[in-house]
Design an enzyme around this catalytic site. Structure first.
Site, PDB file in Angstrom:
ATOM      1  N   SER A   6     -40.615-112.273  29.680  1.00 36.24           N
ATOM      2  CA  SER A   6     -39.817-113.392  29.844  1.00 36.24           C
ATOM      3  C   SER A   6     -40.625-114.536  29.919  1.00 36.24           C
ATOM      4  O   SER A   6     -41.322-114.698  30.903  1.00 36.24           O
ATOM      5  CB  SER A   6     -38.878-113.370  31.092  1.00 36.24           C
ATOM      6  OG  SER A   6     -38.047-114.632  31.063  1.00 36.24           O
ATOM      7  N   HIS A  31     -39.228-112.393  25.188  1.00 31.35           N
ATOM      8  CA  HIS A  31     -37.874-112.810  25.886  1.00 31.35           C
ATOM      9  C   HIS A  31     -37.680-114.226  25.850  1.00 31.35           C
ATOM     10  O   HIS A  31     -38.486-114.689  26.988  1.00 31.35           O
ATOM     11  CB  HIS A  31     -37.561-111.945  26.911  1.00 31.35           C
ATOM     12  CG  HIS A  31     -36.053-112.018  27.299  1.00 31.35           C
ATOM     13  ND1 HIS A  31     -35.095-111.441  26.620  1.00 31.35           N
ATOM     14  CD2 HIS A  31     -35.790-112.789  28.367  1.00 31.35           C
ATOM     15  CE1 HIS A  31     -33.917-111.557  27.407  1.00 31.35           C
ATOM     16  NE2 HIS A  31     -34.094-112.367  28.491  1.00 31.35           N
ATOM     17  N   ASP A  33     -35.312-117.134  27.440  1.00 26.95           N
ATOM     18  CA  ASP A  33     -34.234-117.277  28.367  1.00 26.95           C
ATOM     19  C   ASP A  33     -33.796-118.729  27.907  1.00 26.95           C
ATOM     20  O   ASP A  33     -34.368-119.811  28.711  1.00 26.95           O
ATOM     21  CB  ASP A  33     -34.433-117.075  29.884  1.00 26.95           C
ATOM     22  CG  ASP A  33     -34.677-115.626  30.013  1.00 26.95           C
ATOM     23  OD1 ASP A  33     -33.784-114.884  29.922  1.00 26.95           O
ATOM     24  OD2 ASP A  33     -35.708-115.092  30.666  1.00 26.95           O
ATOM     25  N   MET A  35     -31.030-121.685  28.873  1.00 28.44           N
ATOM     26  CA  MET A  35     -30.138-121.980  30.019  1.00 28.44           C
ATOM     27  C   MET A  35     -29.587-123.234  29.832  1.00 28.44           C
ATOM     28  O   MET A  35     -30.460-124.441  29.547  1.00 28.44           O
ATOM     29  CB  MET A  35     -30.600-121.766  31.254  1.00 28.44           C
ATOM     30  CG  MET A  35     -31.283-120.410  31.442  1.00 28.44           C
ATOM     31  SD  MET A  35     -32.089-120.309  33.105  1.00 28.44           S
ATOM     32  CE  MET A  35     -32.588-118.750  33.064  1.00 28.44           C
ATOM     33  N   HIS A  66     -32.335-114.875  24.690  1.00 26.98           N
ATOM     34  CA  HIS A  66     -30.918-114.658  25.518  1.00 26.98           C
ATOM     35  C   HIS A  66     -30.329-115.905  25.931  1.00 26.98           C
ATOM     36  O   HIS A  66     -30.858-116.908  26.511  1.00 26.98           O
ATOM     37  CB  HIS A  66     -31.692-114.085  26.876  1.00 26.98           C
ATOM     38  CG  HIS A  66     -30.771-113.721  27.919  1.00 26.98           C
ATOM     39  ND1 HIS A  66     -31.123-113.370  29.033  1.00 26.98           N
ATOM     40  CD2 HIS A  66     -29.308-113.641  27.909  1.00 26.98           C
ATOM     41  CE1 HIS A  66     -29.959-113.093  29.911  1.00 26.98           C
ATOM     42  NE2 HIS A  66     -28.771-113.205  29.043  1.00 26.98           N
ATOM     43  N   MET A  68     -27.852-118.226  27.586  1.00 33.09           N
ATOM     44  CA  MET A  68     -27.196-118.295  28.767  1.00 33.09           C
ATOM     45  C   MET A  68     -26.428-119.599  28.811  1.00 33.09           C
ATOM     46  O   MET A  68     -26.911-120.545  29.396  1.00 33.09           O
ATOM     47  CB  MET A  68     -27.892-118.161  30.161  1.00 33.09           C
ATOM     48  CG  MET A  68     -28.291-116.607  30.395  1.00 33.09           C
ATOM     49  SD  MET A  68     -29.729-116.361  31.381  1.00 33.09           S
ATOM     50  CE  MET A  68     -31.035-116.700  30.474  1.00 33.09           C
ATOM     51  N   MET A 139     -27.556-107.003  32.967  1.00 34.58           N
ATOM     52  CA  MET A 139     -28.208-108.106  33.733  1.00 34.58           C
ATOM     53  C   MET A 139     -28.275-107.303  35.225  1.00 34.58           C
ATOM     54  O   MET A 139     -27.510-106.701  35.582  1.00 34.58           O
ATOM     55  CB  MET A 139     -27.443-109.297  33.761  1.00 34.58           C
ATOM     56  CG  MET A 139     -27.472-110.378  32.822  1.00 34.58           C
ATOM     57  SD  MET A 139     -29.045-110.737  32.062  1.00 34.58           S
ATOM     58  CE  MET A 139     -29.937-111.462  33.769  1.00 34.58           C
ATOM     59  N   GLY A 146     -35.921-116.541  37.549  1.00 30.01           N
ATOM     60  CA  GLY A 146     -36.880-115.610  37.673  1.00 30.01           C
ATOM     61  C   GLY A 146     -37.165-115.342  38.988  1.00 30.01           C
ATOM     62  O   GLY A 146     -36.511-115.957  39.954  1.00 30.01           O
ATOM     63  N   GLY A 147     -37.762-114.158  39.204  1.00 29.97           N
ATOM     64  CA  GLY A 147     -38.215-113.793  40.492  1.00 29.97           C
ATOM     65  C   GLY A 147     -37.329-113.411  41.599  1.00 29.97           C
ATOM     66  O   GLY A 147     -37.385-113.315  42.856  1.00 29.97           O
ATOM     67  N   ASP A 177     -32.519-106.529  32.545  1.00 32.75           N
ATOM     68  CA  ASP A 177     -33.366-107.978  32.649  1.00 32.75           C
ATOM     69  C   ASP A 177     -32.934-108.248  34.079  1.00 32.75           C
ATOM     70  O   ASP A 177     -31.684-108.835  34.479  1.00 32.75           O
ATOM     71  CB  ASP A 177     -32.669-108.778  31.483  1.00 32.75           C
ATOM     72  CG  ASP A 177     -33.192-110.367  31.659  1.00 32.75           C
ATOM     73  OD1 ASP A 177     -34.153-110.458  32.450  1.00 32.75           O
ATOM     74  OD2 ASP A 177     -32.519-111.247  30.993  1.00 32.75           O
ATOM     75  N   GLY A 178     -34.303-108.564  34.689  1.00 32.46           N
ATOM     76  CA  GLY A 178     -34.064-109.181  36.119  1.00 32.46           C
ATOM     77  C   GLY A 178     -34.547-108.257  37.134  1.00 32.46           C
ATOM     78  O   GLY A 178     -34.196-107.197  37.447  1.00 32.46           O
ATOM     79  N   GLY A 179     -35.640-108.602  37.884  1.00 34.49           N
ATOM     80  CA  GLY A 179     -36.318-108.043  38.930  1.00 34.49           C
ATOM     81  C   GLY A 179     -36.917-106.720  38.678  1.00 34.49           C
ATOM     82  O   GLY A 179     -36.925-105.883  39.511  1.00 34.49           O
ATOM     83  N   GLY A 199     -40.546-110.684  33.869  1.00 31.83           N
ATOM     84  CA  GLY A 199     -40.859-112.036  33.786  1.00 31.83           C
ATOM     85  C   GLY A 199     -42.077-111.883  34.795  1.00 31.83           C
ATOM     86  O   GLY A 199     -43.204-112.049  34.485  1.00 31.83           O
TER      87      GLY A 199
HETATM   88  C1  DX5 Z   1     -32.695-114.546  34.439  1.00 30.87           C
HETATM   89  C2  DX5 Z   1     -33.384-114.240  33.202  1.00 30.87           C
HETATM   90  C3  DX5 Z   1     -34.478-113.152  33.119  1.00 30.87           C
HETATM   91  C4  DX5 Z   1     -35.667-113.540  34.127  1.00 30.87           C
HETATM   92  C5  DX5 Z   1     -36.327-112.317  34.321  1.00 30.87           C
HETATM   93  O1  DX5 Z   1     -31.570-115.567  34.204  1.00 30.87           O
HETATM   94  O2  DX5 Z   1     -32.336-113.879  32.177  1.00 30.87           O
HETATM   95  O3  DX5 Z   1     -34.798-112.997  31.966  1.00 30.87           O
HETATM   96  O4  DX5 Z   1     -36.321-114.750  33.885  1.00 30.87           O
HETATM   97  O5  DX5 Z   1     -37.502-112.661  35.427  1.00 30.87           O
HETATM   98  P1  DX5 Z   1     -37.995-111.907  36.650  1.00 30.87           P
HETATM   99  O6  DX5 Z   1     -38.528-110.712  35.897  1.00 30.87           O
HETATM  100  O7  DX5 Z   1     -38.886-112.615  37.280  1.00 30.87           O
HETATM  101  O8  DX5 Z   1     -36.766-111.249  37.185  1.00 30.87           O
HETATM  102 ZN    ZN Z   2     -33.212-113.079  30.264  1.00 29.88          ZN
END
Ligand code: DX5
Ligand code: ZN
Length: 216
Positions: A6, A31, A33, A35, A66, A68, A139, A146-147, A177-179, A199
């Site tokens: 990401s 990827h 993101d 927003m 992606h 959002m 998700m 992120g993080g 996606d995520g964590g 990410g």
């Molecule tokens: C969250 C995003 C993810 C995020 C992933 O809103 O869609 O793509 O950045 O980041 P990590 O891997 O740090 O959770």
């Molecule tokens: Zn994403």
């Protein structure tokens, strides 16, 4: 397993170099993101930055956007023009956005179409669309930042989707996606995921190539 770093976790001062660093480290996709500060509680970047990333990487690089955002239908032409290969919209906009029409418009533009589902949204919301999709994004964090920590309970959704595609003879990709790092990747793979967004565990790793290889 496809790994999609990401760009949200990269050094934004050098975003083009960071995109190439990820590709050289073995990333299958990048990827992106997007927003809008309304659908999620954060603002990242829009179509112009996506286009800049496109122009910075080799033509064959696969860019996965992606969205959002509240109005993916309205902004779709700009992301198409920016050269994205996959565009994912959120099922939570059902009702406000004609998702069937937007998914059809993505595919009509010659791009792959994805539908994302937040942790709080039941997977049943996605099932009516699976025949129109190239990818479902499950998700594993509440989107926006992120993080965050991986939410293991969403693995049940991956199992349901994997069973549904086998039953119906469909071949959409299941992305998470995520964590996600190497530990979570094993659980995701076991549940049936094909593509992992990562990410922090990629861009912030001391050795990105090793981090990507360990997830694969
Ligand atoms: C969250 C995003 C993810 C995020 C992933 O809103 O869609 O793509 O950045 O980041 P990590 O891997 O740090 O959770
Ligand atoms: Zn994403």
């Amino acid at each position: 397993m496809l790994i999609a770093p990401s760009m949200l976790a990269c050094d934004f001062r050098r975003i083009g170099e960071e995109a190439n660093r990820a590709l050289e480290a073995g990333a299958d996709w990048l990827h992106l993101d997007v927003m809008d500060g309304s659908f999620v509680d954060n603002i990242s970047f829009g179509p112009d930055i996506c286009a800049a990333i496109r122009s910075a990487v080799p033509a064959e690089a696969y860019l996965d956007a992606h969205l959002m955002i509240d109005a993916p239908d309205h902004y779709l032409p700009r992301f198409v023009k920016a050269g994205m290969n996959m565009i994912t919209i959120h099922v939570e906009r059902e009702g406000a956005v004609d998702l069937h029409a937007t998914l059809a418009a993505i595919r009509a533009a010659g791009i792959h179409a994805g539908l994302a589902v937040n942790p709080a949204t039941p997977v049943e919301k996605v099932l009516p669309y699976i025949g129109e999709l190239d990818m479902v994004l499950v998700m594993s964090v509440v989107p926006g930042f992120g993080g965050q920590s991986f939410m293991g309970e969403v693995l049940d959704k991956v199992r349901v989707l994997d069973a549904a595609r086998k039953e119906q003879g469909l071949n959409f990709i299941i992305q998470m996606d995520g964590g996600i790092g190497a530990t979570q990747a094993q659980l995701c793979a076991k549940a049936g995921a094909d593509c992992l967004v990562a990410g922090s565990s990629t861009f912030k790793a001391p050795d990105m190539a090793a981090a990507i290889a360990s997830m694969k």
